[in-house]
Write a protein that holds these residues in place. Sequence first.
Motif, PDB file in Angstrom:
ATOM      1  N   SER A  42       0.852  -1.186   0.000  1.00 41.17           N
ATOM      2  CA  SER A  42       0.000   0.000   0.000  1.00 41.17           C
ATOM      3  C   SER A  42       0.888   1.236   0.000  1.00 41.17           C
ATOM      4  O   SER A  42       2.084   1.158   0.292  1.00 41.17           O
ATOM      5  CB  SER A  42      -0.925   0.010   1.222  1.00 41.17           C
ATOM      6  N   GLN A  46       0.827   0.731   5.508  1.00 42.88           N
ATOM      7  CA  GLN A  46       0.004   0.394   6.669  1.00 42.88           C
ATOM      8  C   GLN A  46      -0.841  -0.852   6.431  1.00 42.88           C
ATOM      9  O   GLN A  46      -1.204  -1.559   7.368  1.00 42.88           O
ATOM     10  CB  GLN A  46      -0.908   1.580   7.012  1.00 42.88           C
ATOM     11  N   TYR A  47      -1.141  -1.144   5.161  1.00 49.67           N
ATOM     12  CA  TYR A  47      -2.052  -2.241   4.835  1.00 49.67           C
ATOM     13  C   TYR A  47      -1.328  -3.328   4.054  1.00 49.67           C
ATOM     14  O   TYR A  47      -0.345  -3.058   3.341  1.00 49.67           O
ATOM     15  CB  TYR A  47      -3.243  -1.723   4.035  1.00 49.67           C
ATOM     16  N   ARG A  48      -1.850  -4.544   4.159  1.00 45.01           N
ATOM     17  CA  ARG A  48      -1.252  -5.678   3.455  1.00 45.01           C
ATOM     18  C   ARG A  48      -1.370  -5.496   1.945  1.00 45.01           C
ATOM     19  O   ARG A  48      -0.455  -5.834   1.200  1.00 45.01           O
ATOM     20  CB  ARG A  48      -1.917  -6.982   3.901  1.00 45.01           C
ATOM     21  N   SER A  50      -3.520  -2.714  -0.891  1.00 45.65           N
ATOM     22  CA  SER A  50      -4.548  -1.732  -1.221  1.00 45.65           C
ATOM     23  C   SER A  50      -4.854  -1.723  -2.714  1.00 45.65           C
ATOM     24  O   SER A  50      -5.789  -1.057  -3.156  1.00 45.65           O
ATOM     25  CB  SER A  50      -4.113  -0.331  -0.776  1.00 45.65           C
ATOM     26  N   SER A  53      -8.543  -2.205  -4.477  1.00 47.20           N
ATOM     27  CA  SER A  53      -9.577  -2.098  -3.450  1.00 47.20           C
ATOM     28  C   SER A  53     -10.753  -1.320  -4.016  1.00 47.20           C
ATOM     29  O   SER A  53     -10.600  -0.466  -4.887  1.00 47.20           O
ATOM     30  CB  SER A  53      -9.034  -1.414  -2.192  1.00 47.20           C
TER      31      SER A  53
END
Length: 395
Positions: A42, A46-48, A50, A53
């Motif tokens: 991402s 912070q995210y696995r 993105s 999405s």
Amino acid sequence: MNLRSSWVAETGQTREDTRLTQIGATTPQNTLEARSGILAGSNSGQYRASGFSLDGGTAAMSATLNPGRAVIQGQSGQGVYPVALASALTLVFAPGDAQFGRIDLVVLRVYDSLYDSSNRHEAVAEIIQGTPAQTPVPPATPPLSLPLYEVMVPATASAGTGGINWNTSLRDLRTSIVALGGILPVLGEIRPGAYPGQYQDSGGSLQRWDGSAWVPYPSALGGIAPAGALGSASYTGQYRDTAGGVLQRWNGTAWLPAVPGPAFNATDDGGYTTSLTYTPTLVERTANPLTLTFTAPASRSVLISYGSRVYTAASDTATAYMSLRVTRGATVDLEPNDNLAVVYSGSVAASVSSVMRLHSLIPGTSYTLTALHRSSNAGVRAWFDGVYLRVDAQT
């Protein structure tokens, strides 16, 4: 064309198309095929994942598909298609049925007329509309497609009736990929590994594919499993931490302390004996006999410390002896003898102690120490007080 691809279009592939889609990341599925999925990561880290999405935002019947990169595997021998969405794309959903809800499927899809009858050579992001029903089911995933989301479209949904509830109507179907040898951040469905030694991050633990199952990383490499992470063991010699902070080792049948002990027993209740042979019973002492049970460690060796406060009543020539018996159930492994005894002669009390090494034990087996005492003179009381036994495992 809303989705960039390479090696699909018969003409018109630009250098920019090629640069965007040369991903270099494929997770093997078998010897010829790669796993279809999106590249993890991402913008903020912070995210696995993105990429691709789907954001409903405030629109009633449309959602935004965010940029990302992916690969879509064709049939065996057909190869894998890299695709990229360089900018956000708006997807518009058809109004809901007058009576029943339906489930739509959002996919990345490759059309390649060399392998299908579409007469198209392109990659697209599209909505596969489901069939309205009292209990709706999602439509089948088309060939050469990567499913991204299921979207529940309620009956009568439209821009004028409030549309789709984006907070509750999305089911994320995305799966992730990494380059060969990389640690896969699991997103969505957990699939079998392609080879022993492959790794994945399940979100709560690192796992290794052992050829038939994903095994927690501590099990695979001999690390110490954290407290609560491991119930049943995978192999003899495996270690785990416990909520109480005690390191345990699996001996093949049970979890035992990895470093047993120290085991300790003592009594301040004194007593005497006039026996010329070793006896576990002291007159005037209620704690008879004084014993200590311990479990043999994996090292097969322990140090035994033992001692007492001793004196021989009204005699400076008689000798008091304290020695040990070691038993394993009904089996006697060591009888008391003077060579291993702590000894003292004198009518003024003194503290005496000794340490001995006991080896060639059977790991995981329970042993019992018994303190035994004697006097060198049947007419002299040999007094023992503060008797103690201690066992420390050797590593």
